[in-house]
Design an enzyme around this catalytic site. Structure first.
Site, PDB file in Angstrom:
ATOM      1  N   LYS A 124       0.794  -1.098  -0.010  1.00 32.48           N
ATOM      2  CA  LYS A 124      -0.055   0.135   0.395  1.00 32.48           C
ATOM      3  C   LYS A 124       0.651   1.301  -0.046  1.00 32.48           C
ATOM      4  O   LYS A 124       0.404   2.179  -0.667  1.00 32.48           O
ATOM      5  CB  LYS A 124      -1.073  -0.035   1.145  1.00 32.48           C
ATOM      6  CG  LYS A 124      -1.643  -0.927   1.310  1.00 32.48           C
ATOM      7  CD  LYS A 124      -2.112  -1.261   2.949  1.00 32.48           C
ATOM      8  CE  LYS A 124      -2.862  -2.232   3.113  1.00 32.48           C
ATOM      9  NZ  LYS A 124      -3.490  -2.316   4.535  1.00 32.48           N
ATOM     10  N   GLY A 125       1.915   1.333   0.257  1.00 32.00           N
ATOM     11  CA  GLY A 125       2.985   2.405   1.188  1.00 32.00           C
ATOM     12  C   GLY A 125       3.332   3.187  -0.291  1.00 32.00           C
ATOM     13  O   GLY A 125       3.215   4.496  -0.295  1.00 32.00           O
ATOM     14  N   GLU A 137       8.117   2.480  -5.690  1.00 29.03           N
ATOM     15  CA  GLU A 137       7.649   2.275  -4.205  1.00 29.03           C
ATOM     16  C   GLU A 137       7.846   3.139  -3.682  1.00 29.03           C
ATOM     17  O   GLU A 137       8.250   4.647  -4.344  1.00 29.03           O
ATOM     18  CB  GLU A 137       8.956   1.045  -3.877  1.00 29.03           C
ATOM     19  CG  GLU A 137       9.155  -0.224  -4.384  1.00 29.03           C
ATOM     20  CD  GLU A 137       8.440  -1.169  -2.787  1.00 29.03           C
ATOM     21  OE1 GLU A 137       8.085  -0.261  -2.158  1.00 29.03           O
ATOM     22  OE2 GLU A 137       9.181  -2.253  -2.777  1.00 29.03           O
ATOM     23  N   ASP A 138       7.451   3.151  -2.616  1.00 28.40           N
ATOM     24  CA  ASP A 138       7.279   4.113  -0.910  1.00 28.40           C
ATOM     25  C   ASP A 138       8.827   4.070  -0.737  1.00 28.40           C
ATOM     26  O   ASP A 138       9.638   4.878  -0.779  1.00 28.40           O
ATOM     27  CB  ASP A 138       6.965   3.552  -0.315  1.00 28.40           C
ATOM     28  CG  ASP A 138       6.691   2.183   0.608  1.00 28.40           C
ATOM     29  OD1 ASP A 138       7.284   1.762  -0.024  1.00 28.40           O
ATOM     30  OD2 ASP A 138       5.698   1.981   1.741  1.00 28.40           O
ATOM     31  N   ASP A 157      14.545  -0.764   1.449  1.00 24.15           N
ATOM     32  CA  ASP A 157      15.836  -1.901   2.820  1.00 24.15           C
ATOM     33  C   ASP A 157      16.297  -2.553   2.129  1.00 24.15           C
ATOM     34  O   ASP A 157      17.874  -1.915   1.976  1.00 24.15           O
ATOM     35  CB  ASP A 157      14.409  -1.595   3.691  1.00 24.15           C
ATOM     36  CG  ASP A 157      14.786  -1.375   5.311  1.00 24.15           C
ATOM     37  OD1 ASP A 157      15.237  -0.855   5.702  1.00 24.15           O
ATOM     38  OD2 ASP A 157      14.210  -2.423   5.423  1.00 24.15           O
ATOM     39  N   LYS A 169      17.159   3.769   1.549  1.00 22.51           N
ATOM     40  CA  LYS A 169      18.464   4.090   2.730  1.00 22.51           C
ATOM     41  C   LYS A 169      18.829   2.864   2.860  1.00 22.51           C
ATOM     42  O   LYS A 169      19.394   1.835   2.957  1.00 22.51           O
ATOM     43  CB  LYS A 169      17.333   3.058   3.703  1.00 22.51           C
ATOM     44  CG  LYS A 169      15.715   3.924   4.433  1.00 22.51           C
ATOM     45  CD  LYS A 169      15.500   2.718   5.753  1.00 22.51           C
ATOM     46  CE  LYS A 169      14.562   3.601   6.890  1.00 22.51           C
ATOM     47  NZ  LYS A 169      14.031   2.037   7.640  1.00 22.51           N
ATOM     48  N   PHE A 199      13.427   4.946  11.410  1.00 21.44           N
ATOM     49  CA  PHE A 199      12.312   4.265  10.743  1.00 21.44           C
ATOM     50  C   PHE A 199      10.891   5.330  10.425  1.00 21.44           C
ATOM     51  O   PHE A 199      11.021   5.990  11.395  1.00 21.44           O
ATOM     52  CB  PHE A 199      11.526   3.202  11.730  1.00 21.44           C
ATOM     53  CG  PHE A 199      10.324   2.323  11.070  1.00 21.44           C
ATOM     54  CD1 PHE A 199      10.112   2.066  11.044  1.00 21.44           C
ATOM     55  CD2 PHE A 199       8.854   2.885  11.366  1.00 21.44           C
ATOM     56  CE1 PHE A 199       9.859   0.927  10.012  1.00 21.44           C
ATOM     57  CE2 PHE A 199       7.641   2.296  10.600  1.00 21.44           C
ATOM     58  CZ  PHE A 199       8.519   0.947   9.958  1.00 21.44           C
ATOM     59  N   ASP A 250       3.316   3.732   6.623  1.00 23.17           N
ATOM     60  CA  ASP A 250       3.186   3.332   7.677  1.00 23.17           C
ATOM     61  C   ASP A 250       4.149   2.753   8.424  1.00 23.17           C
ATOM     62  O   ASP A 250       5.050   2.119   8.909  1.00 23.17           O
ATOM     63  CB  ASP A 250       2.100   2.606   7.532  1.00 23.17           C
ATOM     64  CG  ASP A 250       2.669   0.819   7.658  1.00 23.17           C
ATOM     65  OD1 ASP A 250       3.282   0.514   7.053  1.00 23.17           O
ATOM     66  OD2 ASP A 250       1.655   0.111   8.260  1.00 23.17           O
ATOM     67  N   ARG A 264      -0.044   7.349   7.020  1.00 18.89           N
ATOM     68  CA  ARG A 264       0.530   7.128   5.679  1.00 18.89           C
ATOM     69  C   ARG A 264      -0.609   7.796   5.205  1.00 18.89           C
ATOM     70  O   ARG A 264       0.696   8.425   4.167  1.00 18.89           O
ATOM     71  CB  ARG A 264      -0.987   5.407   5.551  1.00 18.89           C
ATOM     72  CG  ARG A 264      -0.016   4.427   5.360  1.00 18.89           C
ATOM     73  CD  ARG A 264      -0.820   3.385   4.699  1.00 18.89           C
ATOM     74  NE  ARG A 264      -0.732   1.595   4.983  1.00 18.89           N
ATOM     75  CZ  ARG A 264       0.588   1.024   4.799  1.00 18.89           C
ATOM     76  NH1 ARG A 264       1.213   1.638   4.221  1.00 18.89           N
ATOM     77  NH2 ARG A 264       0.431  -0.159   5.280  1.00 18.89           N
TER      78      ARG A 264
HETATM   79  P1  IMP Z   1      12.561  -4.044   1.988  1.00 16.94           P
HETATM   80  O1  IMP Z   1      12.706  -5.812   1.611  1.00 16.94           O
HETATM   81  O2  IMP Z   1      13.287  -5.249   3.403  1.00 16.94           O
HETATM   82  O3  IMP Z   1      13.285  -2.987   0.830  1.00 16.94           O
HETATM   83  O4  IMP Z   1      11.605  -3.922   2.524  1.00 16.94           O
HETATM   84  C1  IMP Z   1      10.322  -2.430   1.993  1.00 16.94           C
HETATM   85  C2  IMP Z   1       9.719  -2.438   2.542  1.00 16.94           C
HETATM   86  O5  IMP Z   1       9.607  -2.810   4.060  1.00 16.94           O
HETATM   87  C3  IMP Z   1       8.972  -0.626   2.224  1.00 16.94           C
HETATM   88  O6  IMP Z   1       8.193  -1.045   0.564  1.00 16.94           O
HETATM   89  C4  IMP Z   1       8.056  -0.790   3.579  1.00 16.94           C
HETATM   90  O7  IMP Z   1       6.505  -0.810   3.258  1.00 16.94           O
HETATM   91  C5  IMP Z   1       8.646  -1.262   4.164  1.00 16.94           C
HETATM   92  N1  IMP Z   1       9.647  -0.247   5.239  1.00 16.94           N
HETATM   93  C6  IMP Z   1      10.909  -0.340   4.962  1.00 16.94           C
HETATM   94  N2  IMP Z   1      11.863   0.535   6.353  1.00 16.94           N
HETATM   95  C7  IMP Z   1      10.176   1.341   6.340  1.00 16.94           C
HETATM   96  C8  IMP Z   1      10.022   2.504   7.470  1.00 16.94           C
HETATM   97  O8  IMP Z   1      10.875   3.155   7.657  1.00 16.94           O
HETATM   98  N3  IMP Z   1       9.133   2.962   7.547  1.00 16.94           N
HETATM   99  C9  IMP Z   1       7.531   2.100   6.784  1.00 16.94           C
HETATM  100  N4  IMP Z   1       7.924   0.858   5.960  1.00 16.94           N
HETATM  101  C10 IMP Z   1       8.915   0.748   6.044  1.00 16.94           C
HETATM  102 MG    MG Z   2       6.318  -1.459   0.422  1.00 20.93          MG
END
Ligand code: IMP
Ligand code: MG
Length: 174
Positions: free
Chosen positions: A41-42, A97-98, A101, A129, A151, A158, A164
Protein backbone atom coordinates in the site's frame (compact mmCIF):
# COMPACT_ATOMS: atom_id res chain seq x y z
CA UNK A 1 -1.94 7.66 22.70
CA UNK A 2 -0.46 9.88 20.00
CA UNK A 3 3.14 9.24 18.94
CA UNK A 4 5.50 12.16 18.59
CA UNK A 5 6.62 12.62 15.00
CA UNK A 6 9.66 14.61 13.95
CA UNK A 7 9.60 16.03 10.43
CA UNK A 8 12.43 14.65 8.32
CA UNK A 9 11.34 15.90 4.88
CA UNK A 10 8.70 18.65 4.78
CA UNK A 11 5.85 18.54 2.28
CA UNK A 12 7.17 21.28 -0.01
CA UNK A 13 10.56 19.57 -0.27
CA UNK A 14 8.98 16.23 -1.15
CA UNK A 15 6.67 17.83 -3.72
CA UNK A 16 9.53 19.71 -5.38
CA UNK A 17 11.62 16.56 -5.64
CA UNK A 18 8.71 14.49 -7.02
CA UNK A 19 8.24 17.17 -9.65
CA UNK A 20 11.92 16.95 -10.59
CA UNK A 21 11.87 13.16 -10.85
CA UNK A 22 8.65 13.31 -12.90
CA UNK A 23 10.38 15.63 -15.34
CA UNK A 24 13.41 13.35 -15.56
CA UNK A 25 11.20 10.32 -16.24
CA UNK A 26 9.29 12.23 -18.91
CA UNK A 27 12.58 13.05 -20.64
CA UNK A 28 13.95 9.52 -20.36
CA UNK A 29 10.77 7.96 -21.75
CA UNK A 30 10.26 10.56 -24.49
CA UNK A 31 8.53 9.02 -27.51
CA UNK A 32 7.40 6.00 -25.43
CA UNK A 33 4.75 5.28 -22.89
CA UNK A 34 5.40 4.14 -19.35
CA UNK A 35 3.55 1.47 -17.39
CA UNK A 36 3.66 2.36 -13.71
CA UNK A 37 3.43 -0.46 -11.21
CA UNK A 38 2.41 0.83 -7.85
CA UNK A 39 3.52 -1.36 -4.97
CA UNK A 40 0.69 -1.28 -2.45
CA UNK A 41 0.00 0.00 0.00
CA UNK A 42 2.95 2.26 0.75
CA UNK A 43 3.61 3.29 -2.86
CA UNK A 44 0.15 4.65 -3.53
CA UNK A 45 0.61 8.30 -2.51
CA UNK A 46 3.93 8.60 -4.30
CA UNK A 47 2.63 6.86 -7.43
CA UNK A 48 -0.29 9.29 -7.75
CA UNK A 49 1.85 12.38 -7.18
CA UNK A 50 4.47 11.12 -9.62
CA UNK A 51 1.98 10.08 -12.31
CA UNK A 52 0.49 13.61 -12.33
CA UNK A 53 3.91 14.99 -13.23
CA UNK A 54 4.77 12.61 -16.06
CA UNK A 55 4.02 14.03 -19.49
CA UNK A 56 4.43 10.89 -21.66
CA UNK A 57 1.43 8.50 -21.88
CA UNK A 58 0.99 6.65 -18.58
CA UNK A 59 -0.82 3.44 -17.71
CA UNK A 60 -0.97 2.08 -14.19
CA UNK A 61 -1.37 -1.21 -12.42
CA UNK A 62 -1.22 -2.25 -8.79
CA UNK A 63 0.43 -5.06 -6.93
CA UNK A 64 0.48 -5.90 -3.26
CA UNK A 65 3.31 -7.90 -1.77
CA UNK A 66 4.14 -8.54 1.83
CA UNK A 67 7.65 -8.94 3.15
CA UNK A 68 7.11 -8.20 6.79
CA UNK A 69 5.70 -10.09 9.71
CA UNK A 70 4.45 -7.99 12.57
CA UNK A 71 7.73 -6.21 13.31
CA UNK A 72 9.83 -3.72 11.39
CA UNK A 73 12.41 -6.26 10.14
CA UNK A 74 12.19 -7.70 6.64
CA UNK A 75 11.68 -11.45 6.91
CA UNK A 76 13.06 -12.20 3.45
CA UNK A 77 9.90 -14.11 2.66
CA UNK A 78 7.84 -12.24 0.08
CA UNK A 79 4.24 -13.12 -0.66
CA UNK A 80 1.99 -11.81 -3.47
CA UNK A 81 -1.21 -10.60 -1.83
CA UNK A 82 -2.65 -9.01 -4.97
CA UNK A 83 -1.26 -9.58 -8.45
CA UNK A 84 -1.35 -7.23 -11.45
CA UNK A 85 -4.49 -7.06 -13.59
CA UNK A 86 -2.73 -6.55 -16.93
CA UNK A 87 -0.02 -8.50 -18.78
CA UNK A 88 3.40 -6.84 -19.11
CA UNK A 89 4.47 -8.12 -22.53
CA UNK A 90 6.26 -5.40 -24.50
CA UNK A 91 5.64 -2.69 -21.91
CA UNK A 92 8.10 -0.20 -20.48
CA UNK A 93 7.61 -1.02 -16.84
CA UNK A 94 8.46 1.37 -14.04
CA UNK A 95 8.10 -0.10 -10.55
CA UNK A 96 7.17 2.61 -8.06
CA UNK A 97 8.13 1.91 -4.44
CA UNK A 98 7.76 3.88 -1.24
CA UNK A 99 11.06 2.79 0.26
CA UNK A 100 13.89 0.37 -0.39
CA UNK A 101 15.34 -1.04 2.77
CA UNK A 102 17.02 -4.45 2.55
CA UNK A 103 16.00 -4.64 -1.13
CA UNK A 104 14.47 -8.10 -0.64
CA UNK A 105 10.96 -7.12 -1.72
CA UNK A 106 12.19 -5.43 -4.85
CA UNK A 107 14.65 -8.15 -5.76
CA UNK A 108 11.85 -10.71 -5.63
CA UNK A 109 9.44 -8.47 -7.53
CA UNK A 110 11.92 -7.86 -10.35
CA UNK A 111 12.49 -11.59 -10.78
CA UNK A 112 8.75 -12.28 -10.96
CA UNK A 113 7.97 -9.42 -13.37
CA UNK A 114 10.94 -10.10 -15.67
CA UNK A 115 9.40 -13.46 -16.54
CA UNK A 116 6.33 -11.73 -17.98
CA UNK A 117 8.21 -10.33 -20.97
CA UNK A 118 8.24 -6.55 -20.47
CA UNK A 119 10.30 -4.45 -22.93
CA UNK A 120 12.26 -3.19 -19.93
CA UNK A 121 11.95 -2.69 -16.17
CA UNK A 122 13.15 0.32 -14.23
CA UNK A 123 12.80 1.19 -10.57
CA UNK A 124 11.66 4.44 -8.99
CA UNK A 125 11.58 4.94 -5.24
CA UNK A 126 10.58 7.79 -2.98
CA UNK A 127 13.08 6.82 -0.30
CA UNK A 128 16.19 4.69 -0.10
CA UNK A 129 18.09 3.51 2.96
CA UNK A 130 21.34 2.46 1.25
CA UNK A 131 23.02 1.50 4.53
CA UNK A 132 20.42 -1.24 5.03
CA UNK A 133 20.83 -2.94 1.66
CA UNK A 134 21.25 -6.72 1.72
CA UNK A 135 20.44 -7.28 -1.97
CA UNK A 136 23.31 -5.26 -3.42
CA UNK A 137 22.47 -6.24 -7.00
CA UNK A 138 19.24 -4.20 -6.99
CA UNK A 139 19.81 -1.19 -9.27
CA UNK A 140 17.59 1.81 -8.56
CA UNK A 141 17.06 4.14 -11.53
CA UNK A 142 15.25 7.01 -9.79
CA UNK A 143 15.57 7.90 -6.10
CA UNK A 144 13.89 10.96 -4.63
CA UNK A 145 15.76 10.88 -1.31
CA UNK A 146 18.42 8.75 0.33
CA UNK A 147 17.85 8.74 4.07
CA UNK A 148 19.68 7.44 7.15
CA UNK A 149 18.63 4.25 8.90
CA UNK A 150 15.55 5.54 10.73
CA UNK A 151 12.02 4.23 10.67
CA UNK A 152 9.95 6.75 8.72
CA UNK A 153 6.24 7.33 8.19
CA UNK A 154 4.02 9.50 6.02
CA UNK A 155 3.44 9.96 2.28
CA UNK A 156 2.18 6.37 2.18
CA UNK A 157 4.53 4.83 4.73
CA UNK A 158 3.01 3.38 7.87
CA UNK A 159 3.81 2.37 11.38
CA UNK A 160 1.30 -0.33 12.30
CA UNK A 161 -1.00 0.93 9.49
CA UNK A 162 -0.96 4.46 10.92
CA UNK A 163 0.36 7.76 9.50
CA UNK A 164 0.18 6.90 5.79
CA UNK A 165 -1.83 10.08 5.24
CA UNK A 166 0.79 12.51 6.59
CA UNK A 167 1.73 14.88 3.75
CA UNK A 168 5.40 14.88 4.85
CA UNK A 169 8.00 12.26 5.81
CA UNK A 170 8.53 11.95 9.54
CA UNK A 171 10.29 9.82 12.13
CA UNK A 172 8.32 8.34 15.01
CA UNK A 173 10.13 9.35 18.19
CA UNK A 174 10.41 6.58 20.73
P1 IMP B 1 12.75 -4.39 2.05
O1 IMP B 1 12.25 -5.66 1.45
O2 IMP B 1 13.58 -4.65 3.29
O3 IMP B 1 13.49 -3.51 1.08
O4 IMP B 1 11.49 -3.63 2.62
C1 IMP B 1 10.76 -2.80 1.88
C2 IMP B 1 9.42 -2.54 2.51
O5 IMP B 1 9.51 -2.46 3.94
C3 IMP B 1 8.89 -1.18 2.09
O6 IMP B 1 8.18 -1.28 0.89
C4 IMP B 1 8.04 -0.78 3.27
O7 IMP B 1 6.76 -1.30 3.14
C5 IMP B 1 8.74 -1.41 4.47
N1 IMP B 1 9.63 -0.45 5.16
C6 IMP B 1 10.97 -0.45 5.18
N2 IMP B 1 11.47 0.57 5.90
C7 IMP B 1 10.40 1.26 6.33
C8 IMP B 1 10.26 2.47 7.13
O8 IMP B 1 11.21 3.13 7.57
N3 IMP B 1 8.98 2.87 7.36
C9 IMP B 1 7.88 2.20 6.89
N4 IMP B 1 7.97 1.09 6.15
C10 IMP B 1 9.22 0.62 5.87
MG1 MG C 1 6.37 -1.18 0.31
Amino acid sequence: MEDKIRVLLPEDEVDARVEEIGKKISEDYAGQSVHLICVLKGGVFFTCELAKRITVPVSMDFMCVSSYGAGTQSSGVVRIIKDLDEPLAGKHVLIVEDIIDSGRTLSYLIEVLKQRGPADIRICTLLDKPSRRVKKEVQVDYTCFSIPDEFVVGYGLDYDQKYRNLPYIGVVEV
